[in-house]
Design an enzyme around this catalytic site. Structure first.
Site, PDB file in Angstrom:
ATOM      1  N   GLU A 137       0.681  -1.390  -0.029  1.00  0.00           N
ATOM      2  CA  GLU A 137      -0.004   0.016  -0.168  1.00  0.00           C
ATOM      3  C   GLU A 137       0.925   1.040   0.020  1.00  0.00           C
ATOM      4  OE1 GLU A 137      -3.113   0.382  -0.152  1.00  0.00           O
ATOM      5  OE2 GLU A 137      -3.910  -1.551   0.091  1.00  0.00           O
ATOM      6  N   CYS A 138       0.649   2.251  -0.602  1.00  0.00           N
ATOM      7  CA  CYS A 138       1.175   3.363  -0.884  1.00  0.00           C
ATOM      8  C   CYS A 138       1.044   4.154   0.496  1.00  0.00           C
ATOM      9  CB  CYS A 138       0.893   4.437  -1.992  1.00  0.00           C
ATOM     10  SG  CYS A 138      -0.797   4.948  -2.053  1.00  0.00           S
ATOM     11  N   GLY A 139      -0.114   4.254   1.084  1.00  0.00           N
ATOM     12  CA  GLY A 139      -0.460   4.804   2.436  1.00  0.00           C
ATOM     13  C   GLY A 139      -1.807   5.421   2.295  1.00  0.00           C
TER      14      GLY A 139
END
Length: 210
Positions: free
Chosen positions: A204-206
Site C-alpha cells: 500500500e502507498c499509504g
C-alpha cells in the site's frame, strides 16, 4: 457516522448493485462527494459509475510525475469520453527535481525510502487535495481481491485521517465482473500502469492505510 451505523449500512449495501451503492452515497453527500483515481487498470469502471449519477463529481488525481506515457494517454481518453471534472494535484517537487536531489525511485527492497518517496510524491498532494475539496463522501475503486490489507475492509469505512466516509461500490467485484462492465459500456482499459510508491500490488502507498 458511528462504527455500528457503518456495520449496519455494510450489511444492507452488500445486497445492492454498484450503481445503487453510488446513488446511495451521492444522496448522503449533500453535494460533497468526490471520486479518486490513479488511472490504473479498470479505473474506467468506478469513474463511469460515478459520473452516471453525478456528471460533475470532482475527480481527484494525484499525478506524481512518474506515470508511463500509456497511463497519461489513458487519462486523457477517459477525461474526453466521460467529461471528467478532473482535479489534478501535484507534489511540491517535480519528478525530475526529486530525482536530482534524492536519486532514483527506491527499490522494492528499501521499505524506508519507499515510505519517504510515497509521503513526498503521493500522500502530501493527496492530503492537500482532500483538504481543499473537503468531501463528506469519498468513492474509491478498492476491491477485496486486490491485496491482504484491502481484503479486511468493506464497502463502507471511515477514513480517520480525512474524517470522511469512504465508499467502494465495487468492493466485491472480481476481474471478470470488471471486464464485463468495460465490455458492456465500451470503456477502454490500460495495462502499462506502474505505481512507484507501491512497487508491487501487494503493498500500500499509504492513502488507504488508516
Amino acid at each position: 457516522m458511528t462504527i455500528n451505523q457503518i456495520s449496519e449500512h455494510n450489511a444492507t449495501l452488500r445486497d445492492k448493485s454498484a450503481p445503487e451503492i453510488v446513488r446511495w452515497g451521492i444522496a448522503q453527500a449533500n453535494g460533497r462527494a468526490i471520486v479518486s483515481t490513479n488511472f490504473r487498470p479498470y479505473e474506467a469502471v468506478i469513474l463511469h459509475l460515478c459520473v452516471q449519477v453525478q456528471p460533475d463529481i470532482p475527480v481527484l488525481w494525484v499525478d506524481h510525475g512518474y506515470n508511463r506515457p500509456a497511463t497519461y494517454r489513458y487519462a486523457k481518453k477517459l477525461c474526453d469520453m466521460l467529461h471528467l471534472n478532473l482535479k489534478i494535484y501535484l507534489p511540491r517537487l517535480s519528478a525530475a527535481h526529486r530525482d536530482a536531489i534524492y536519486g532514483p525511485i527506491p527499490s522494492i527492497d528499501d521499505e524506508e525510502e519507499l515510505k519517504k518517496f510515497s509521503a513526498m510524491m503521493k500522500l502530501e498532494p493527496f492530503q492537500r487535495g482532500m483538504k481543499e475539496l473537503a468531501p463528506a463522501i469519498w468513492f474509491t475503486a478498492l476491491r477485496k481481491v486486490q491485496n491482504p490489507h484491502r481484503a479486511k475492509l468493506d464497502i463502507l469505512s471511515r477514513d480517520e485521517l480525512s474524517d470522511v466516509i469512504k465508499i467502494s461500490p465495487i468492493f466485491y467485484w472480481t476481474d471478470t465482473n470488471m471486464e464485463a462492465y468495460l465490455k458492456q459500456h465500451n470503456l477502454p482499459n490500460e495495462w502499462d500502469y506502474f505505481d512507484p510508491a507501491k512497487a508491487n500490488e501487494k503493498r500500500e502507498c499509504g492513502i488507504h492505510i488508516k
